[in-house]
Scaffold this active site. Structure first.
Site, PDB file in Angstrom:
ATOM      1  N   GLN A  93       0.798  -1.217   0.000  1.00 10.61           N
ATOM      2  CA  GLN A  93       0.000   0.000   0.000  1.00 10.61           C
ATOM      3  C   GLN A  93       0.833   1.271   0.000  1.00 10.61           C
ATOM      4  O   GLN A  93       0.273   2.376  -0.029  1.00 10.61           O
ATOM      5  CB  GLN A  93      -0.938  -0.004   1.203  1.00 10.61           C
ATOM      6  CG  GLN A  93      -1.931  -1.147   1.193  1.00 10.61           C
ATOM      7  CD  GLN A  93      -2.701  -1.280   2.495  1.00 10.61           C
ATOM      8  OE1 GLN A  93      -2.613  -0.426   3.378  1.00 10.61           O
ATOM      9  NE2 GLN A  93      -3.456  -2.351   2.629  1.00 10.61           N
ATOM     10  N   HIS A 109      -1.365   0.458   5.806  1.00 12.95           N
ATOM     11  CA  HIS A 109      -2.076   1.361   6.721  1.00 12.95           C
ATOM     12  C   HIS A 109      -1.260   2.621   7.003  1.00 12.95           C
ATOM     13  O   HIS A 109      -0.885   2.914   8.134  1.00 12.95           O
ATOM     14  CB  HIS A 109      -2.435   0.634   8.012  1.00 12.95           C
ATOM     15  CG  HIS A 109      -3.520  -0.376   7.844  1.00 12.95           C
ATOM     16  ND1 HIS A 109      -4.303  -0.803   8.885  1.00 12.95           N
ATOM     17  CD2 HIS A 109      -3.955  -1.059   6.757  1.00 12.95           C
ATOM     18  CE1 HIS A 109      -5.172  -1.710   8.442  1.00 12.95           C
ATOM     19  NE2 HIS A 109      -4.970  -1.874   7.143  1.00 12.95           N
ATOM     20  N   GLU A 166     -15.981   3.537   8.307  1.00 16.30           N
ATOM     21  CA  GLU A 166     -16.635   4.651   8.991  1.00 16.30           C
ATOM     22  C   GLU A 166     -16.425   5.978   8.289  1.00 16.30           C
ATOM     23  O   GLU A 166     -15.375   6.219   7.677  1.00 16.30           O
ATOM     24  CB  GLU A 166     -16.086   4.795  10.420  1.00 16.30           C
ATOM     25  CG  GLU A 166     -16.341   3.617  11.327  1.00 16.30           C
ATOM     26  CD  GLU A 166     -15.785   3.821  12.725  1.00 16.30           C
ATOM     27  OE1 GLU A 166     -15.954   2.926  13.561  1.00 16.30           O
ATOM     28  OE2 GLU A 166     -15.172   4.898  12.985  1.00 16.30           O
ATOM     29  N   TYR A 207     -11.823   8.345  18.533  1.00 14.36           N
ATOM     30  CA  TYR A 207     -12.774   7.677  17.642  1.00 14.36           C
ATOM     31  C   TYR A 207     -12.772   6.161  17.811  1.00 14.36           C
ATOM     32  O   TYR A 207     -13.414   5.456  17.039  1.00 14.36           O
ATOM     33  CB  TYR A 207     -12.533   8.129  16.198  1.00 14.36           C
ATOM     34  CG  TYR A 207     -12.958   9.573  16.055  1.00 14.36           C
ATOM     35  CD1 TYR A 207     -14.253   9.908  15.705  1.00 14.36           C
ATOM     36  CD2 TYR A 207     -12.081  10.604  16.385  1.00 14.36           C
ATOM     37  CE1 TYR A 207     -14.667  11.231  15.649  1.00 14.36           C
ATOM     38  CE2 TYR A 207     -12.481  11.929  16.335  1.00 14.36           C
ATOM     39  CZ  TYR A 207     -13.777  12.241  15.968  1.00 14.36           C
ATOM     40  OH  TYR A 207     -14.183  13.552  15.936  1.00 14.36           O
ATOM     41  N   TYR A 265     -10.179 -10.380  10.473  1.00 13.34           N
ATOM     42  CA  TYR A 265     -10.241 -11.138   9.224  1.00 13.34           C
ATOM     43  C   TYR A 265     -10.419 -12.634   9.449  1.00 13.34           C
ATOM     44  O   TYR A 265     -10.903 -13.342   8.568  1.00 13.34           O
ATOM     45  CB  TYR A 265      -8.994 -10.867   8.383  1.00 13.34           C
ATOM     46  CG  TYR A 265      -8.893  -9.421   7.967  1.00 13.34           C
ATOM     47  CD1 TYR A 265      -9.894  -8.822   7.214  1.00 13.34           C
ATOM     48  CD2 TYR A 265      -7.803  -8.640   8.346  1.00 13.34           C
ATOM     49  CE1 TYR A 265      -9.820  -7.496   6.851  1.00 13.34           C
ATOM     50  CE2 TYR A 265      -7.723  -7.310   7.985  1.00 13.34           C
ATOM     51  CZ  TYR A 265      -8.735  -6.742   7.227  1.00 13.34           C
ATOM     52  OH  TYR A 265      -8.663  -5.413   6.875  1.00 13.34           O
TER      53      TYR A 265
END
Length: 383
Positions: free
Chosen positions: A93, A155, A244, A254, A265
């Site tokens: 990523q 991430h 979200e 949060y 997973y």
């Protein structure tokens, strides 16, 4: 979202110019206006395009995850890669993420880039700024690197946006293998961070002992927007479910991973809690996951029916989700632009009120959503 899902590739349909909807008018029934639009492909064959930004002269800047920054001029010509872009860590990523012009770009020609930097042992989300001079970056300066570094190439977060006071927000992911750090104020993982233009912490951030932290408890936020009236929203990937949208408030927690609407997973609970005292509830949740990417609040004049609505790319479903907002609440949700048949990586409003979409993949496209020549009318059911 799992790494296997993020890396999943979907063929991209080419050369689409569509006018939708074309509907029959039934004069016997009362009518309501439907939003009509055209999809215009304005650039093709980009290498995993990730972000698009708009310059005052009508040019557009586009990042490619592999580390290229491209200029798409007002005439539709795509430049070769702009020189001077910092070296990025391209793995899984990781790569080149966001591009954001300085609010005073017309005077100083400064742009800000977020990207993954480092190597397989130590890497993290980084911000650099530079002066754009024709098709090169000059005076490149790294102004911020997330602490701590990590090994997992996943991430990163990586979205940046200006608040109305001229400070800069950055989203950071939890690093995938380090999710507990999202609740640790000493760590900059799983946060939104607020800084000045030079990368120094904003003076009035809510945690003096952790001077960059603005909000915390995030998993992997790949969407970040600030409305004209100053509201900041982000969206973040849940694990298996629990994506979200959150309205950000300075100092708020949060919840990730202490509370979540998603499962791990392997089917196990990340947490048995979906709410807890002192932790914010999301504005909107998706279960199952849509894998949100790209974010826009529509504030243009071209599509009046969409004024104030939130638009989110859905990587899994190959579409865009429109959240109909009324008084800060989501009252309806609509799937749009599925005719593109492509993963959606970014969606942004242009200064002229049109909408730009980046499709994901090794042959990604830039698609402009323009107004249709006329408004179609749809018959209401006769009751």
């Amino acid at each position: 979202m799992a790494a296997t899902e993020v890396d999943k590739r979907t063929p991209v349909m080419k050369k689409y110019t569509l006018l939708l909807p074309l509907l029959t008018v039934l004069a016997a029934a009362p009518l309501r206006a439907e939003v009509s639009y055209q999809l215009q492909t304005v650039a093709e064959n980009l290498d995993f395009p990730w972000s698009i930004a708009f310059l005052p002269n009508g040019d557009r800047l586009i990042t490619e995850l592999s580390g290229q920054l491209r200029r798409l001029d007002a005439a539709g010509t795509l430049s070769p890669p702009i020189s001077g872009v910092p070296e990025v860590y391209r793995a899984s990523q990781g790569g080149l993420f966001d591009v954001l012009p300085d609010p005073d770009f017309a005077a100083n020609r400064m742009v800000y880039l977020s990207y993954a930097a480092g190597d397989q042992d130590n890497n993290g989300t980084t911000i650099a700024r530079a002066r754009l001079d024709a098709d090169s970056l000059q005076q490149v300066e790294v102004i911020f690197t997330v602490d701590p570094q990590k090994y997992a190439p996943m991430h990163y977060g990586g979205r940046i946006a200006w608040l109305s006071d001229g400070t800069l927000l950055l989203t950071t992911g939890d690093g995938f293998d380090f999710r507990e750090q999202a609740q640790n104020l000493k760590s900059q993982l799983g946060k939104t961070l607020r800084m000045n233009k030079d990368g120094s912490p904003a003076a009035d951030n809510p945690f003096p002992e952790h001077p960059y932290v603005w909000t915390y408890g995030h998993r992997n936020a790949q969407g970040l927007i600030v409305s004209r009236d100053g509201r900041a929203y982000l969206h973040e990937h849940g694990p298996r479910g629990g994506d979200e949208v959150n309205l950000l408030q300075a100092g708020a927690n949060y919840g990730w991973p202490a509370i979540t609407y998603g499962m791990d997973y392997n089917g196990a609970y990340v947490s048995p809690f979906t709410e807890y005292a002192g932790m914010e509830q999301p504005t909107h949740v998706w279960t199952p996951s849509i894998a949100p990417s790209g974010f826009m609040i529509y504030e243009g004049d071209l599509f009046p029916a969409w004024q104030g609505d939130l638009f989110i790319g859905a990587l899994v479903d190959n579409e865009v989700r429109r959240l109909d907002m009324q008084d800060g609440e989501v009252v309806a949700e609509e799937a749009l632009f599925a005719e593109l048949n492509a993963r959606i990586r970014d969606i942004r409003q242009a200064p002229d009120g049109s909408i730009y979409i980046l499709t994901d993949g090794p042959e990604g496209d830039v698609v402009r959503v323009a107004g249709a020549p006329e408004v179609a009318l749809v018959p209401e059911p006769v009751r």
